[in-house]
Scaffold this motif. Structure first.
Motif, PDB file in Angstrom:
ATOM      1  N   GLY A  32      12.652 -22.598 -39.720  1.00 25.58           N
ATOM      2  CA  GLY A  32      12.493 -23.435 -38.539  1.00 25.58           C
ATOM      3  C   GLY A  32      12.725 -22.659 -37.257  1.00 25.58           C
ATOM      4  N   ALA A  33      13.688 -21.741 -37.268  1.00 21.52           N
ATOM      5  CA  ALA A  33      13.939 -20.915 -36.085  1.00 21.52           C
ATOM      6  C   ALA A  33      12.693 -20.102 -35.734  1.00 21.52           C
ATOM      7  CB  ALA A  33      15.140 -19.998 -36.319  1.00 21.52           C
ATOM      8  N   VAL A  34      12.063 -19.547 -36.746  1.00 22.33           N
ATOM      9  CA  VAL A  34      10.831 -18.770 -36.529  1.00 22.33           C
ATOM     10  C   VAL A  34       9.718 -19.698 -36.030  1.00 22.33           C
ATOM     11  CG1 VAL A  34       9.029 -17.419 -37.687  1.00 22.33           C
ATOM     12  CG2 VAL A  34      11.448 -16.958 -38.161  1.00 22.33           C
ATOM     13  N   SER A  35       9.634 -20.883 -36.605  1.00 27.81           N
ATOM     14  CA  SER A  35       8.614 -21.852 -36.181  1.00 27.81           C
ATOM     15  C   SER A  35       8.810 -22.263 -34.725  1.00 27.81           C
ATOM     16  CB  SER A  35       8.651 -23.099 -37.073  1.00 27.81           C
ATOM     17  OG  SER A  35       8.321 -22.770 -38.398  1.00 27.81           O
ATOM     18  N   LEU A  36      10.070 -22.452 -34.319  1.00 27.62           N
ATOM     19  CA  LEU A  36      10.345 -22.801 -32.921  1.00 27.62           C
ATOM     20  C   LEU A  36       9.905 -21.698 -31.970  1.00 27.62           C
ATOM     21  CD1 LEU A  36      13.837 -24.524 -33.119  1.00 27.62           C
ATOM     22  CD2 LEU A  36      11.672 -25.579 -32.425  1.00 27.62           C
ATOM     23  N   LEU A  37      10.158 -20.453 -32.348  1.00 28.85           N
ATOM     24  CA  LEU A  37       9.730 -19.339 -31.489  1.00 28.85           C
ATOM     25  C   LEU A  37       8.210 -19.267 -31.409  1.00 28.85           C
ATOM     26  CD1 LEU A  37      12.293 -16.576 -32.449  1.00 28.85           C
ATOM     27  CD2 LEU A  37      12.060 -17.725 -30.246  1.00 28.85           C
ATOM     28  N   ALA A  50       5.070 -15.866 -35.943  1.00 27.67           N
ATOM     29  CA  ALA A  50       5.454 -16.469 -37.218  1.00 27.67           C
ATOM     30  C   ALA A  50       5.417 -15.447 -38.347  1.00 27.67           C
ATOM     31  CB  ALA A  50       4.540 -17.649 -37.537  1.00 27.67           C
ATOM     32  N   THR A  51       4.412 -14.600 -38.360  1.00 26.97           N
ATOM     33  CA  THR A  51       4.295 -13.588 -39.412  1.00 26.97           C
ATOM     34  C   THR A  51       5.443 -12.589 -39.355  1.00 26.97           C
ATOM     35  OG1 THR A  51       1.889 -13.797 -39.463  1.00 26.97           O
ATOM     36  CG2 THR A  51       2.826 -11.753 -40.343  1.00 26.97           C
ATOM     37  N   HIS A  52       5.706 -12.044 -38.179  1.00 22.48           N
ATOM     38  CA  HIS A  52       6.773 -11.048 -38.050  1.00 22.48           C
ATOM     39  C   HIS A  52       8.147 -11.654 -38.337  1.00 22.48           C
ATOM     40  CE1 HIS A  52       4.651  -7.441 -36.491  1.00 22.48           C
ATOM     41  NE2 HIS A  52       3.729  -8.350 -36.229  1.00 22.48           N
ATOM     42  N   GLY A  53       8.387 -12.864 -37.857  1.00 22.92           N
ATOM     43  CA  GLY A  53       9.656 -13.527 -38.137  1.00 22.92           C
ATOM     44  C   GLY A  53       9.827 -13.825 -39.616  1.00 22.92           C
ATOM     45  N   THR A 116      19.143 -13.513 -36.342  1.00 24.07           N
ATOM     46  CA  THR A 116      19.026 -12.651 -35.165  1.00 24.07           C
ATOM     47  C   THR A 116      17.897 -11.634 -35.343  1.00 24.07           C
ATOM     48  OG1 THR A 116      21.374 -12.934 -34.663  1.00 24.07           O
ATOM     49  CG2 THR A 116      20.275 -11.021 -33.679  1.00 24.07           C
ATOM     50  N   ILE A 117      17.835 -11.005 -36.500  1.00 28.21           N
ATOM     51  CA  ILE A 117      16.767 -10.031 -36.776  1.00 28.21           C
ATOM     52  C   ILE A 117      15.398 -10.716 -36.778  1.00 28.21           C
ATOM     53  CG2 ILE A 117      15.795  -8.484 -38.555  1.00 28.21           C
ATOM     54  CD1 ILE A 117      18.193  -7.313 -37.038  1.00 28.21           C
ATOM     55  N   ALA A 118      15.322 -11.904 -37.353  1.00 27.55           N
ATOM     56  CA  ALA A 118      14.049 -12.640 -37.372  1.00 27.55           C
ATOM     57  C   ALA A 118      13.607 -12.980 -35.948  1.00 27.55           C
ATOM     58  CB  ALA A 118      14.181 -13.909 -38.214  1.00 27.55           C
ATOM     59  N   MET A 119      14.563 -13.387 -35.095  1.00 28.39           N
ATOM     60  CA  MET A 119      14.213 -13.686 -33.697  1.00 28.39           C
ATOM     61  C   MET A 119      13.740 -12.433 -32.973  1.00 28.39           C
ATOM     62  SD  MET A 119      16.907 -16.564 -32.309  1.00 28.39           S
ATOM     63  CE  MET A 119      18.346 -15.499 -32.412  1.00 28.39           C
ATOM     64  N   GLU A 120      14.433 -11.319 -33.189  1.00 27.26           N
ATOM     65  CA  GLU A 120      14.028 -10.064 -32.542  1.00 27.26           C
ATOM     66  C   GLU A 120      12.652  -9.620 -33.025  1.00 27.26           C
ATOM     67  OE1 GLU A 120      17.189  -7.243 -33.210  1.00 27.26           O
ATOM     68  OE2 GLU A 120      18.591  -8.381 -31.978  1.00 27.26           O
ATOM     69  N   SER A 121      12.417  -9.728 -34.335  1.00 29.48           N
ATOM     70  CA  SER A 121      11.109  -9.339 -34.888  1.00 29.48           C
ATOM     71  C   SER A 121      10.010 -10.233 -34.341  1.00 29.48           C
ATOM     72  CB  SER A 121      11.129  -9.442 -36.412  1.00 29.48           C
ATOM     73  OG  SER A 121      12.041  -8.526 -36.953  1.00 29.48           O
ATOM     74  N   ARG A 126       5.174 -10.156 -29.812  1.00 29.00           N
ATOM     75  CA  ARG A 126       4.427 -10.544 -28.618  1.00 29.00           C
ATOM     76  C   ARG A 126       4.209  -9.319 -27.742  1.00 29.00           C
ATOM     77  NH1 ARG A 126       4.596 -12.622 -23.477  1.00 29.00           N
ATOM     78  NH2 ARG A 126       3.624 -14.652 -23.243  1.00 29.00           N
ATOM     79  N   LYS A 127       3.017  -9.176 -27.217  1.00 31.28           N
ATOM     80  CA  LYS A 127       2.750  -8.064 -26.303  1.00 31.28           C
ATOM     81  C   LYS A 127       3.442  -8.345 -24.980  1.00 31.28           C
ATOM     82  CE  LYS A 127      -1.537  -6.495 -28.270  1.00 31.28           C
ATOM     83  NZ  LYS A 127      -2.902  -6.079 -28.070  1.00 31.28           N
ATOM     84  N   GLY A 128       4.113  -7.347 -24.459  1.00 33.06           N
ATOM     85  CA  GLY A 128       4.834  -7.520 -23.206  1.00 33.06           C
ATOM     86  C   GLY A 128       6.179  -8.194 -23.429  1.00 33.06           C
ATOM     87  N   ALA A 129       6.769  -8.602 -22.358  1.00 34.48           N
ATOM     88  CA  ALA A 129       8.086  -9.244 -22.412  1.00 34.48           C
ATOM     89  C   ALA A 129       7.957 -10.653 -22.982  1.00 34.48           C
ATOM     90  CB  ALA A 129       8.679  -9.300 -21.016  1.00 34.48           C
ATOM     91  N   PRO A 130       9.037 -11.161 -23.589  1.00 33.10           N
ATOM     92  CA  PRO A 130       8.996 -12.543 -24.081  1.00 33.10           C
ATOM     93  C   PRO A 130       8.746 -13.509 -22.921  1.00 33.10           C
ATOM     94  CG  PRO A 130      11.110 -11.497 -24.615  1.00 33.10           C
ATOM     95  CD  PRO A 130      10.319 -10.534 -23.795  1.00 33.10           C
ATOM     96  N   SER A 131       8.046 -14.565 -23.219  1.00 32.19           N
ATOM     97  CA  SER A 131       7.793 -15.578 -22.189  1.00 32.19           C
ATOM     98  C   SER A 131       9.097 -16.293 -21.856  1.00 32.19           C
ATOM     99  CB  SER A 131       6.765 -16.589 -22.705  1.00 32.19           C
ATOM    100  OG  SER A 131       7.336 -17.366 -23.752  1.00 32.19           O
TER     101      SER A 131
END
Length: 148
Positions: A32-37, A50-53, A116-121, A126-131
């Motif tokens: 769910g954390a990955v889905s939210l991101l 979603a794939t990287h997370g 934490t690692i899943a969020m960072e991944s 995303r290309k560029g800085a996080p939105s």
């Protein structure tokens, strides 16, 4: 007794202490954390996020890693909006941390590290800085983990 058999029996003991509902809570929280991101970056590349997370979650180790690797339907990952999804996921993150802290502090730390690692991944996909929306969602996810 070899180190391998000690590790395997420790993992088995930790896994047997978790009910099916406990395992679903852990999976709902993590995926769910990955889905939210991914939902927070709907205008960007949510599929890459979603794939990287998810790859990061599938790389998890320890008893939590075994739970996340189980092939089963994850309940609670639904909603017509990001707000509805968050209503399921954020409490699941807090519940997962509370559950793991009661059972095993080391596994609670492991779970937090996995998320934490899943969020960072996911964010780095995303290309560029996080939105700004992704940054805020990361803050909310971290807050839910810390609430336990």
């Amino acid at each position: 007794m070899s180190i391998t058999s000690i590790s395997a029996s420790a993992t088995s003991a930790a896994l047997t202490a978790l009910t099916a509902e406990d395992k679903n809570t852990l999976r709902t929280a993590a995926y769910g954390a990955v889905s939210l991101l991914a939902a927070a970056d709907a205008a960007g590349s949510p599929h890459k996020i979603a794939t990287h997370g998810s790859i990061a979650l599938n790389s998890a180790t320890g008893p939590v890693g075994y739970v996340l690797a189980e092939k089963s339907k994850i309940k609670g990952l639904y909603g017509k909006s990001v707000a509805e999804l968050a209503d399921h996921v954020l409490p699941a993150l807090t519940a997962a941390m509370t559950l793991l802290k009661k059972q095993d502090q080391a596994e609670a730390a492991n779970f937090r590290g996995i998320i934490t690692i899943a969020m960072e991944s996911a964010t780095q996909a995303r290309k560029g800085a996080p939105s700004p929306a992704m940054t805020e969602m990361t803050r909310k996810i971290t807050g839910a983990l810390d609430a336990a």
